[in-house]
Structures are given as structure tokens and as C-alpha cells.
Design a protein around this motif. Structure first.
Motif, PDB file in Angstrom:
ATOM      1  N   PRO A  13       7.786  11.826  -1.310  1.00 21.43           N
ATOM      2  CA  PRO A  13       7.805  10.742  -0.319  1.00 21.43           C
ATOM      3  C   PRO A  13       8.524   9.517  -0.859  1.00 21.43           C
ATOM      4  CG  PRO A  13       5.630  10.934  -1.279  1.00 21.43           C
ATOM      5  CD  PRO A  13       6.423  12.113  -1.797  1.00 21.43           C
ATOM      6  N   GLN A  14       9.352   8.919  -0.010  1.00 26.19           N
ATOM      7  CA  GLN A  14      10.110   7.730  -0.406  1.00 26.19           C
ATOM      8  C   GLN A  14       9.526   6.487   0.284  1.00 26.19           C
ATOM      9  OE1 GLN A  14      12.718   7.926  -2.607  1.00 26.19           O
ATOM     10  NE2 GLN A  14      12.061  10.040  -2.842  1.00 26.19           N
ATOM     11  N   TYR A  45       0.833  -1.207   0.000  1.00 25.17           N
ATOM     12  CA  TYR A  45       0.000   0.000   0.000  1.00 25.17           C
ATOM     13  C   TYR A  45       0.865   1.253   0.000  1.00 25.17           C
ATOM     14  CZ  TYR A  45      -2.566   3.823   2.211  1.00 25.17           C
ATOM     15  OH  TYR A  45      -3.073   5.045   2.517  1.00 25.17           O
ATOM     16  N   VAL A  46       1.867   1.306   0.876  1.00 22.23           N
ATOM     17  CA  VAL A  46       2.738   2.486   0.967  1.00 22.23           C
ATOM     18  C   VAL A  46       3.486   2.690  -0.342  1.00 22.23           C
ATOM     19  CG1 VAL A  46       4.774   3.400   2.128  1.00 22.23           C
ATOM     20  CG2 VAL A  46       2.961   2.344   3.462  1.00 22.23           C
ATOM     21  N   MET A  47       3.945   1.604  -0.955  1.00 22.36           N
ATOM     22  CA  MET A  47       4.665   1.731  -2.212  1.00 22.36           C
ATOM     23  C   MET A  47       3.766   2.308  -3.295  1.00 22.36           C
ATOM     24  SD  MET A  47       6.338  -1.326  -4.449  1.00 22.36           S
ATOM     25  CE  MET A  47       4.704  -2.023  -4.632  1.00 22.36           C
ATOM     26  N   THR A  48       2.517   1.818  -3.358  1.00 21.47           N
ATOM     27  CA  THR A  48       1.599   2.313  -4.381  1.00 21.47           C
ATOM     28  C   THR A  48       1.250   3.770  -4.127  1.00 21.47           C
ATOM     29  OG1 THR A  48       0.707   0.090  -4.548  1.00 21.47           O
ATOM     30  CG2 THR A  48      -0.596   1.855  -5.502  1.00 21.47           C
ATOM     31  N   ARG A  49       1.049   4.115  -2.878  1.00 16.39           N
ATOM     32  CA  ARG A  49       0.759   5.517  -2.560  1.00 16.39           C
ATOM     33  C   ARG A  49       1.932   6.414  -2.929  1.00 16.39           C
ATOM     34  NH1 ARG A  49      -4.098   7.728  -1.039  1.00 16.39           N
ATOM     35  NH2 ARG A  49      -3.256   8.810   0.786  1.00 16.39           N
ATOM     36  N   ASN A  50       3.140   5.971  -2.739  1.00 16.99           N
ATOM     37  CA  ASN A  50       4.312   6.754  -3.136  1.00 16.99           C
ATOM     38  C   ASN A  50       4.327   6.985  -4.641  1.00 16.99           C
ATOM     39  OD1 ASN A  50       5.217   6.955  -0.538  1.00 16.99           O
ATOM     40  ND2 ASN A  50       6.640   5.242  -0.691  1.00 16.99           N
ATOM     41  N   ILE A  51       3.996   5.931  -5.396  1.00 19.48           N
ATOM     42  CA  ILE A  51       3.971   6.074  -6.862  1.00 19.48           C
ATOM     43  C   ILE A  51       2.898   7.076  -7.272  1.00 19.48           C
ATOM     44  CG2 ILE A  51       3.529   4.843  -9.001  1.00 19.48           C
ATOM     45  CD1 ILE A  51       4.727   2.368  -7.639  1.00 19.48           C
ATOM     46  N   ARG A  59       3.964  10.667  -6.514  1.00 18.40           N
ATOM     47  CA  ARG A  59       4.904  11.217  -7.478  1.00 18.40           C
ATOM     48  C   ARG A  59       4.220  11.612  -8.777  1.00 18.40           C
ATOM     49  NH1 ARG A  59       7.801   7.156  -7.814  1.00 18.40           N
ATOM     50  NH2 ARG A  59       6.914   6.334  -9.746  1.00 18.40           N
ATOM     51  N   GLU A  60       3.304  10.736  -9.242  1.00 18.77           N
ATOM     52  CA  GLU A  60       2.628  11.033 -10.502  1.00 18.77           C
ATOM     53  C   GLU A  60       1.734  12.268 -10.377  1.00 18.77           C
ATOM     54  OE1 GLU A  60       0.617   7.459 -11.359  1.00 18.77           O
ATOM     55  OE2 GLU A  60       2.396   6.454 -12.209  1.00 18.77           O
ATOM     56  N   MET A  61       1.005  12.403  -9.244  1.00 18.45           N
ATOM     57  CA  MET A  61       0.152  13.572  -9.070  1.00 18.45           C
ATOM     58  C   MET A  61       0.983  14.842  -8.948  1.00 18.45           C
ATOM     59  SD  MET A  61      -2.960  12.319  -6.599  1.00 18.45           S
ATOM     60  CE  MET A  61      -3.761  13.918  -6.835  1.00 18.45           C
ATOM     61  N   MET A  62       2.117  14.784  -8.274  1.00 21.48           N
ATOM     62  CA  MET A  62       2.972  15.957  -8.175  1.00 21.48           C
ATOM     63  C   MET A  62       3.496  16.370  -9.538  1.00 21.48           C
ATOM     64  SD  MET A  62       5.105  15.291  -4.643  1.00 21.48           S
ATOM     65  CE  MET A  62       5.922  16.874  -4.851  1.00 21.48           C
ATOM     66  N   GLU A  63       3.879  15.374 -10.360  1.00 23.99           N
ATOM     67  CA  GLU A  63       4.341  15.712 -11.711  1.00 23.99           C
ATOM     68  C   GLU A  63       3.213  16.347 -12.523  1.00 23.99           C
ATOM     69  OE1 GLU A  63       5.738  12.044 -13.169  1.00 23.99           O
ATOM     70  OE2 GLU A  63       7.633  12.088 -12.040  1.00 23.99           O
ATOM     71  N   ASP A  64       2.005  15.842 -12.370  1.00 23.86           N
ATOM     72  CA  ASP A  64       0.876  16.401 -13.113  1.00 23.86           C
ATOM     73  C   ASP A  64       0.583  17.829 -12.665  1.00 23.86           C
ATOM     74  OD1 ASP A  64      -1.344  16.077 -14.955  1.00 23.86           O
ATOM     75  OD2 ASP A  64      -2.620  16.095 -13.151  1.00 23.86           O
ATOM     76  N   LEU A  65       0.618  18.045 -11.332  1.00 22.80           N
ATOM     77  CA  LEU A  65       0.385  19.399 -10.827  1.00 22.80           C
ATOM     78  C   LEU A  65       1.475  20.357 -11.278  1.00 22.80           C
ATOM     79  CD1 LEU A  65      -0.843  18.664  -7.191  1.00 22.80           C
ATOM     80  CD2 LEU A  65      -2.204  19.498  -9.117  1.00 22.80           C
ATOM     81  N   GLY A 106       9.990   5.213  -9.059  1.00 24.55           N
ATOM     82  CA  GLY A 106      10.139   5.077 -10.509  1.00 24.55           C
ATOM     83  C   GLY A 106       8.956   5.668 -11.230  1.00 24.55           C
ATOM     84  N   PRO A 107       9.008   5.714 -12.517  1.00 31.30           N
ATOM     85  CA  PRO A 107       7.903   6.304 -13.311  1.00 31.30           C
ATOM     86  C   PRO A 107       6.676   5.422 -13.257  1.00 31.30           C
ATOM     87  CG  PRO A 107       9.528   5.323 -14.747  1.00 31.30           C
ATOM     88  CD  PRO A 107      10.089   5.244 -13.375  1.00 31.30           C
ATOM     89  N   SER A 108       5.530   6.043 -13.343  1.00 30.36           N
ATOM     90  CA  SER A 108       4.263   5.308 -13.341  1.00 30.36           C
ATOM     91  C   SER A 108       4.042   4.680 -14.693  1.00 30.36           C
ATOM     92  CB  SER A 108       3.104   6.274 -13.014  1.00 30.36           C
ATOM     93  OG  SER A 108       2.968   7.202 -14.054  1.00 30.36           O
ATOM     94  N   PRO A 109       3.182   3.626 -14.739  1.00 30.15           N
ATOM     95  CA  PRO A 109       2.920   2.993 -16.032  1.00 30.15           C
ATOM     96  C   PRO A 109       2.308   3.954 -17.015  1.00 30.15           C
ATOM     97  CG  PRO A 109       2.250   1.588 -14.226  1.00 30.15           C
ATOM     98  CD  PRO A 109       2.579   2.923 -13.647  1.00 30.15           C
TER      99      PRO A 109
END
Length: 899
Positions: A771-772, A703-709, A712-718, A779-782
Motif C-alpha cells: 500500500p502506498q 494515520y494512513v501514513m503510519t498504517r502504510n509503514i 510494509r514492516e509486517m509484510m517484510e516480517d512475514l 521508507g524503512p521503519s525505525p
């Protein structure tokens, strides 16, 4: 040494076969078949009659090889066994009149004739042993194969003479018209002689193989004993005047030779050990034996005399050397040889049984000649005999059982053993105590409890680590949510992790209850240790009371009372052994009883014959009745003596204290098993719970790993939205305009803090803003793999599907080619959003086990029970292992899993 030369030329003896006169067996046998059966039966038996006659003629000639004569004698003996049950051979008119004539093997001028088939069988068995001895003598003993062949043939020869002695001699040599060579005494002497020569073959082998001197001495000693037994029979009637003097001198000299050889060989070993006094004594004894034997060795063959002389020279040389060394160095007193222990022996040979090769049960000769009336009469007689044997055996067994029960009632001989401190436990209780002691006993329970505490600590640490994962992710999510405000549309961690928190709370409640159970078990061990400590006594009999003598003796006759009781018990044991012997005697008499020839030849009433034959068992039946009567009287005397013994030694009080000790030991065993079973259930519970917590920890990690991914993706989008970039030109602008972090935006406009800084001021966000996952670079999201420049991130790659057993509150969409728009990231209407109303936390029922489905006696362990010491209470706790990832129970009200 020179001893090896004493066996280079070894003289051994072979037995000459008995000679016989020709005999026509065909005509008398055929006449009997015609007279008692029919001419047709005689014609049918013609081949068998001719076969028997031809075998008899071949034995008379005796011109074939030794192997062929051996096989012929075995076949002819089996044929005689078949004829014995079908043809009555005697001088009576209606019997077969055959007179067998045989010469004595050792006195060729003496012969004997008998109309007795056992006389013929005895002669055949004797010749079989003689042929085997000739085969042994013809073997080349200078080779290992020949030595083995000679040894085997000598043992077979001994077996043939033993068979003659045990089965035939008494039936054949009972009359005056017999020869000495088939008597019991002669057959026994020849068996000893053949065994001596077979053992001598082994002596040659151990010398050739350079075996230790001690082993050579043992083998030689046994050779000498066999020769001494043969010599003892030769000097007694009826053999003392029957054998030639050279025979007696040969056996006597051989006995002395190997007795001296045993002393000489053991002296070699004693010399190496520097036991000079015993070495001298042994060598003196050997020298004396050889000197005395040579005086009476006149007439023996020269090679044997030479071998004895060489051995004597070796013995004397070693004796002289040992005396000099003792006089100069050791100065030890030489003990008389009579005071030394006898030399040990090694029996390496035995008589080869001949029952199998001489068994005629499979022979088909004359199979149809048994009359039906005789077969029926034999069956009836067998039933009558079986009834007698069965009745007497039941009497003996019943008396033994009655004696056992009566002695048990009088507590004998246990009470006498208790007087000497040898009282024991009942068999079942002893086995229970031994099982407890093998298991570690009460002293081992503490180590088991330490293991239980260690497992509980491991589970608690795993649960703390799981909590820290969730708390860290929640802190990071709250921090980022504060930073971005309403633009951060991802669901809150507290909403998504409610199910994980509930499960962790449930495990915490389980651990709390388990800790209480552990405490109850520890109290149970502490409270019951004085009781269970009796099991640590080794041997356990040390914990039992002993039967003590009275403190004050009135007349001092306690020893006489005990002695008289022991004497009576000894007499009782002797009667028991006598009963066993009587039972064996009845079975042996039945086995040897064969009245078929008498049934086939009798002309009177079968009933009279049965009465006469069964009368042979009357003396044994009388002995049985006498044994039973004697034992009944003896049991009355033992009871009277035991009553005096019980009063004198206060036996009743001892029995009470002993039973109390038995109950205490049984209660200790029961309590130990109860505690041990609870500990085992606790160990099993903690191991199973550890698997479940480990599974929950893995799900939290996923769960924590998926939330981290997702973060990161939402921050890049914002960041792209803040920079005014679209998805279409993200590939060209990614290299020139990196994402801007929170710190840079705050520095660009510190006064007004606008939500979107200008594009020209974009800088890469610091690593602390992202967050790490436990030190793993995101890593990059799919969904954005095609938009990211190569090697921008080199860490964890998001999974394509949720891990097995993962909670259903997150999902990662598969990558798409040229997506028309950014994928939704867990909006409020997402299908994967956790809805607390759909998963209400279950209410905990304290009356049920806290872990659904578990069945085991762990929880509520150590509760007091109202059971007897001998009964172990049924386990009061149930706690089965859960399937990993299958537990979804909620926490009990008011229970927090935080530590």
C-alpha cells in the motif's frame, strides 16, 4: 522682457522717528512714592526709577543702531504699561505731574505736550514702527536674504502702526494738544503703506524666481491695491493738508505702476494663449493708467519715474504688436476694459502682531506699589462686572434655545425646505443609511452570499477528501488481510478509525445544519429585498415624500403665504445674529475695561466709582432686553403665519407620510443589519470549521501514513518467516533473497496454494502488493533501519513521535541497537489499540448548537421575529470557533457524513 528692468531700481519709503524734549521722570515719581507709600518704598524702588529715567534719556538721544533703538523702544513701552497702573499722571495735585512733549514726524515744526501717559505710549509705538521701516529700507534687497529681511521688517512696521491705531490712538489723540501723526487715520494709512512695500518685496522675489506671469500679475495687483488704500487716506482729512506733495505723488504713482504691472503681466499670459482681444484691452488700460499717473507725478524721485517710463515703453510695444497681429490674423473685436472681470490678487503679507513683544505681564518693575485696598476694590468690581456679563449672556443664550425649540415644534424651516424638495433625514438615521451604503447596501448582499456558498463548498470538498483517505486505507487493509488471513494480526482499520469517522460525521452534521441556515438567510434576503431596496436610493432623500402644493387653489395666495413666512424667518435670523454680536460686544467691553488707575487715584467712595463705571454697560443691556422682546413678538407672528401655511399645504398629512417613510427606512436598516450580521457569523463559522476539517484531514493523513509503514514492516516480517529466515542472518540474506509477494506465491503452487512457498522460489513482490500513501514511496521503519541495505527505499521516513493532535490509536516505537527480537506490531493487547467501549460516541442534542462552545448568531438564522422595525432582534444562533484538533463529539443518530 523689459518688465524685469522696472524692478531693478525700486524706490521705497521709510518713516522718520518722532523727536522729543528731555524730561525728568525720576523726581516726580519718587515724590509720589514717598507721599503715598513711604521713604523706604522709595528707596526700594530706586533702581526701577533710575532704569526708567535712563531709557527715557536714551530715546531722546536716538544715536544707537536701528536694532538697538528697536529693542529700547520695546522695553520702554513695557515699562510705561507697568507705570500706567501704578502712577496716575495728570495735572491734579496728588497725581504725578509729568508733561510729555513730542514733535510731529511729518511736520517737524509742530509739537504737542500732554500730561497723559497714553500720549507717551503712542509716540513710542509710532517710533517703533518707524525704526522697523528704516531696518527694512537698509536691507540689501538684491540678495534673497536681504529681500526676506526687508519684507519681514515692513510687516513688523505695519504691525506696530496697527497696534497704535487699535490700542492707543483714541486715548492719546482725543484732545486738541496732539499731533496728526498718531491719529487713527494716519496710523491706518502707514499700515497700508508698509504692507504695500512688503508685498512689493514679494513681487521682486517672484520676478527673480521667474515665476509664471499669472502669479506675478496677482502679486502686483495686490501691491497696487495696498498703495491705492494708502493714497485714499492721504487725500482725505486730516491727512490731506498734512503730508508733503511728494509723498502723495509717490504713493499715487506707485499705485498706478503696479496696477499697470498687473495688466502687463496678465497680458503676457494672454498672448501665449492667443487671447488677443483681452490682451489688447489689458494693455490699453495699463497704458492709460501710466500716462495719467505721470501727469501728476511731479516731484517724485527720478528712479521711480524712470521705472514707470520703462514699464510704459514695454506696455506700448506689446500693445502695438498685439494690434498688428489682430489686424492681420485674428480680426477679433476688442472689448471695453470695463466689461472684463477684475484681475485676481494674491495676498502674501500681513501685519505682524506686536502684542507679544509689548506684553508687560512679566515685568517686575514697581511690583510692590499696588495698594491692598485698590486690589480688593478691583476684585469686587470684577465680580460685579462678571455678574452683569453672565446675566446678559444667559438671557441671550436662553432666548436662542427657546427659539430653536419653538421652531422645531412648528417644523420650521424643514417644512419650507420640503416644499422645494429639500427635506432631509434625522441626523442619526442619515448616518445609519450612509453606513449601510458605504458597506455595499442591499445590492452587495448577494456577493456576500456567494462567498458563503463558496466557503461551504470548500468545507464539503475537504470532508470528502478526508473520507477518501480513510476509505482507501480501509480497502487496502481489507485486501491485505484477505491475502494473509490469520497471519495478518494488525488491528482492523474500522476499529482504529472509529473516532475519526465520528468526528467527520459530526462535521457533516454541522455542514448540513449550516446549509439550512444559509437557505434561511437567502429566503430572508429575498423576502425583505423590497423593504431593503429603499436603502439603494442615492441620495436617500429621493425616497422621502415631498410637500406638494394643493391641487386646487381657491384664491391663489399660496406664494404670498410662503413668502410672508420666509420674510419672518429672515427677520428671526437677523435677530439671532444681533444676539451673537451683543454677546461679543459685552466680552470685548469687559476685556478693554481697566479701572485700576482710577481706583488708585480716587479720593471718594469706591461705590460711586463702581456705579459710574458699570453704567457704561447699560446701553448694551438695554439692547439685549430689546432683542428679547422683539423676538418674542416675532415668534407669535411666525406661529400665526405657520398655522395658515399648515392648513393651506395640508402639512399634517405630509408629516404622517414623512414619519412613515422614516420608519420604513429605519426598518430597512434594521433588517439589513440583521441579515448582514447573520452572514458575517456564517462566514466566521465556515472559516473556523475549515480549520477544524483541515486538522482532521491532517490527522487522517498521518494515520494512513503510519498504517502504510506498519503494513510494509509486517509484510517484510512475514516474508522472512515464510523464507525460514531469522533476524540474526537477515543482513546476509537480504541481498540474495528478496521478499516474495502474493502473486509469486500463487504461481509457485497453484494447485495446493501452500501458505509458505519454498525459499528458492522467492521473488520481489510487485509494487501493487504494497500500500502506498498518496504516491509517496514507503521508507524503512525505525526498527529495521539497521537491517535494510542502503538505498533500498528512498521515500517517507517515519516520525519519531506522533504529530500534535493525532489520535491515540497508533504509536511507532523508537529504534533500538541490536534488538533481541522483532518489535510487536499492534497486537490485540497493544496499549495503543482503540477500545470502542472506552470512547462511546456522544449523543447529539438537537436543542443545543451542534458545535460545542460556539457562540454566534449563525444557526437558525433567518427565523422570523416579532419585533418592531426599529429594533434588531438578538442573534438567535451560537457557534464559536473550535480549537483545532479538540473536537471529539460523535455524530447525531442517523446522520451520515458521506456525500
Amino acid at each position: 522682457m523689459a518688465a524685469a528692468s522696472t524692478v531693478t531700481v525700486n524706490v521705497m519709503l521709510a518713516i522718520h522717528a518722532k523727536k522729543t524734549l528731555s524730561l525728568d521722570m525720576h523726581k516726580p515719581l519718587r515724590q509720589y512714592i514717598v507721599y503715598h507709600y513711604s521713604e523706604r518704598d522709595a528707596q526700594d524702588m530706586e533702581d526701577d526709577l533710575q532704569t526708567v529715567q535712563q531709557m527715557r534719556n536714551d530715546i531722546e538721544k536716538g544715536a544707537d543702531s536701528s536694532e538697538a533703538r528697536r529693542d529700547l523702544l520695546q522695553r520702554y513701552y513695557r515699562a510705561l504699561t507697568v507705570m500706567e497702573s501704578r502712577f496716575p499722571i495728570s495735572n491734579e495735585k496728588e497725581h504725578v505731574n509729568l508733561s510729555f512733549t513730542w514733535y510731529d514726524a511729518f511736520k517737524q515744526g509742530r509739537k504737542a505736550s500732554q500730561q497723559n501717559i497714553h500720549f507717551e505710549k503712542a509716540a513710542v509705538a509710532f517710533n517703533l514702527g518707524a525704526v522697523q521701516s528704516q531696518l527694512a529700507l537698509s536691507a540689501d534687497r538684491s540678495t534673497p536674504t536681504g529681500l526676506k529681511q526687508a519684507c519681514n521688517c515692513f510687516q513688523a512696521s505695519a504691525g506696530a502702526f496697527a497696534f497704535l491705531r487699535d490700542n492707543i490712538s483714541m486715548k492719546a489723540s482725543g484732545s486738541a494738544a496732539s499731533t496728526v501723526d498718531i491719529t487713527v487715520e494716519c496710523a491706518g494709512m502707514l499700515e497700508r503703506l508698509m504692507l504695500a512695500q512688503a508685498q512689493e518685496c514679494f513681487f521682486e522675489k517672484v520676478l527673480a524666481d521667474n515665476k509664471p506671469a499669472a502669479l506675478c500679475s496677482k502679486v502686483a495687483k495686490q501691491v497696487g491695491l495696498y498703495y491705492e488704500e494708502a493714497y485714499a487716506a492721504l487725500v482725505l482729512p486730516p491727512l490731506s493738508q498734512h503730508f508733503d506733495r511728494t509723498w502723495v505723488a509717490h504713493v499715487q504713482l506707485k499705485a498706478a505702476q503696479f496696477q499697470a504691472e498687473a495688466c502687463y503681466r496678465i497680458a503676457l499670459e494672454l498672448h501665449e494663449k492667443e487671447t488677443i482681444d483681452e490682451e489688447i484691452a489689458r494693455l490699453k488700460a495699463a497704458s492709460h493708467m501710466l500716462a495719467e499717473a505721470k501727469k501728476s507725478g511731479r516731484g517724485v524721485v527720478a528712479p521711480l519715474l524712470d521705472a514707470v517710463t520703462k514699464l510704459e515703453g514695454n506696455v506700448n510695444r506689446n500693445l502695438e504688436r498685439a494690434n498688428k497681429e489682430n489686424d492681420r490674423v485674428y480680426l477679433m473685436r476688442v472689448p471695453p476694459v470695463e466689461t472684463l472681470p477684475p484681475l485676481p490678487t494674491a495676498v502674501l503679507v500681513k501685519s505682524t502682531p506686536q502684542a507679544d513683544v509689548l506684553d508687560a505681564s512679566k515685568e517686575k518693575m514697581f511690583a510692590v506699589l499696588v495698594p491692598d485696598s485698590s486690589a480688593k476694590a478691583l476684585s469686587k468690581y470684577t465680580e460685579m462686572l462678571d455678574d452683569i456679563i453672565r446675566t446678559q449672556a444667559e438671557k441671550l443664550q436662553q432666548e436662542s434655545e427657546i427659539t430653536r425649540v419653538k421652531l422645531k415644534e412648528m417644523d420650521l424651516p424643514d417644512s419650507l425646505q420640503a416644499l422645494e424638495g429639500g427635506a432631509g433625514l434625522p441626523e442619526q438615521l442619515r448616518e445609519d443609511v450612509e453606513a449601510v451604503q458605504i458597506d455595499g447596501g442591499p445590492e452587495g448582499l448577494e456577493s456576500e452570499m456567494r462567498q458563503l456558498r463558496d466557503l461551504r463548498r470548500v468545507n464539503e470538498e475537504l470532508l470528502v477528501q478526508t473520507e477518501e483517505l480513510l476509505e482507501k486505507e480501509a480497502r487496502e487493509d481489507a485486501q491485505i488481510r484477505t491475502q494473509f488471513g490469520t497471519r495478518w494480526t494488525r488491528p482492523q482499520s474500522s476499529t482504529l478509525t472509529k473516532n475519526l469517522h465520528d468526528r467527520a460525521n459530526g462535521f457533516a452534521a454541522n455542514l448540513k445544519q449550516a446549509s439550512e441556515s444559509d437557505a434561511r438567510i437567502e429566503r430572508a434576503i429575498r423576502d425583505n429585498m423590497p423593504l431593503m431596496s429603499i436603502l439603494d436610493a442615492r441620495p436617500i432623500e429621493a425616497a422621502l415624500p415631498s410637500l406638494a402644493r394643493p391641487i386646487m387653489s381657491l384664491n391663489g395666495d399660496e406664494d404670498s403665504i410662503v413668502g410672508a413666512l420666509r420674510i419672518k424667518l429672515g427677520e428671526l435670523e437677523a435677530l439671532g445674529q444681533q444676539r451673537a454680536g451683543l454677546e461679543d460686544m459685552l466680552k470685548d467691553m469687559k476685556r478693554k475695561d481697566n479701572i485700576l488707575p482710577k481706583l488708585m487715584t480716587t479720593s471718594g467712595s469706591y461705590e460711586d466709582l463702581f456705579k459710574k463705571e458699570l453704567a457704561k454697560f447699560d446701553p448694551v443691556c438695554a439692547e439685549v432686553a430689546k432683542n428679547v422682546e422683539t423676538q418674542e413678538k416675532l415668534m407669535q407672528q411666525i406661529k400665526a403665519q405657520n398655522d395658515i401655511f399648515a392648513v393651506t399645504f395640508n402639512l399634517e398629512d405630509y408629516k404622517v407620510s414623512r414619519e412613515k417613510a422614516y420608519k420604513q427606512i429605519a426598518a430597512a436598516v434594521a433588517k439589513y443589519r440583521e441579515v448582514r450580521e447573520n452572514i458575517n457569523e456564517g462566514l466566521k463559522f465556515y472559516v473556523t470549521l475549515q480549520d477544524a476539517i483541515t486538522n482532521l484531514k491532517q490527522q487522517c493523513s498521518d494515520y494512513v501514513m503510519t498504517r502504510n509503514i506498519q503494513c510494509r514492516e509486517m509484510m517484510e516480517d512475514l516474508q522472512r518467516q515464510i523464507a525460514g529466515l531469522s533476524f540474526s542472518d537477515s543482513n546476509s540474506s537480504a541481498r540474495n533473497y528478496p521478499a516474495v509477494g502474493t502473486a509469486q506465491r500463487a504461481q509457485a503452487s497453484p494447485a495446493t496454494n501452500p501458505p509458505y512457498p519454498p525459499p528458492q522460489q522467492h521473488q520481489a513482490p510487485p509494487s501493487s502488493a504494497l500500500p502506498q500513501y498518496y504516491g509517496t514511496a514507503p521508507g524503512p521503519s525505525p526498527a529495521s533501519q539497521q537491517q535494510q541495505p542502503p538505498n533500498q527505499y528512498s521515500g517517507y521516513q517515519p516520525p519519531q513521535q506522533a504529530a500534535p493532535g493525532a489520535a491515540p490509536y497508533y504509536s511507532t516505537p523508537p529504534p533500538q541497537q541490536n534488538p533481541p527480537a522483532p518489535p510487536p506490531y499492534y497486537s490485540q493487547t497493544s496499549a495503543h489499540q482503540h477500545n470502542p467501549s472506552q470512547h462511546p460516541p456522544p449523543q447529539h442534542n438537537y436543542s443545543q448548537p451542534p458545535y460545542p462552545g460556539w457562540q454566534g448568531p449563525y444557526y437558525n438564522a433567518g427565523q422570523p421575529t416579532q419585533q418592531t422595525p426599529q429594533t434588531v432582534s438578538p442573534p438567535p444562533y451560537t457557534y464559536p470557533p473550535p480549537a483545532p484538533g479538540s473536537y471529539h463529539g460523535g455524530p447525531p443518530p442517523g446522520v451520515s457524513w458521506r456525500h
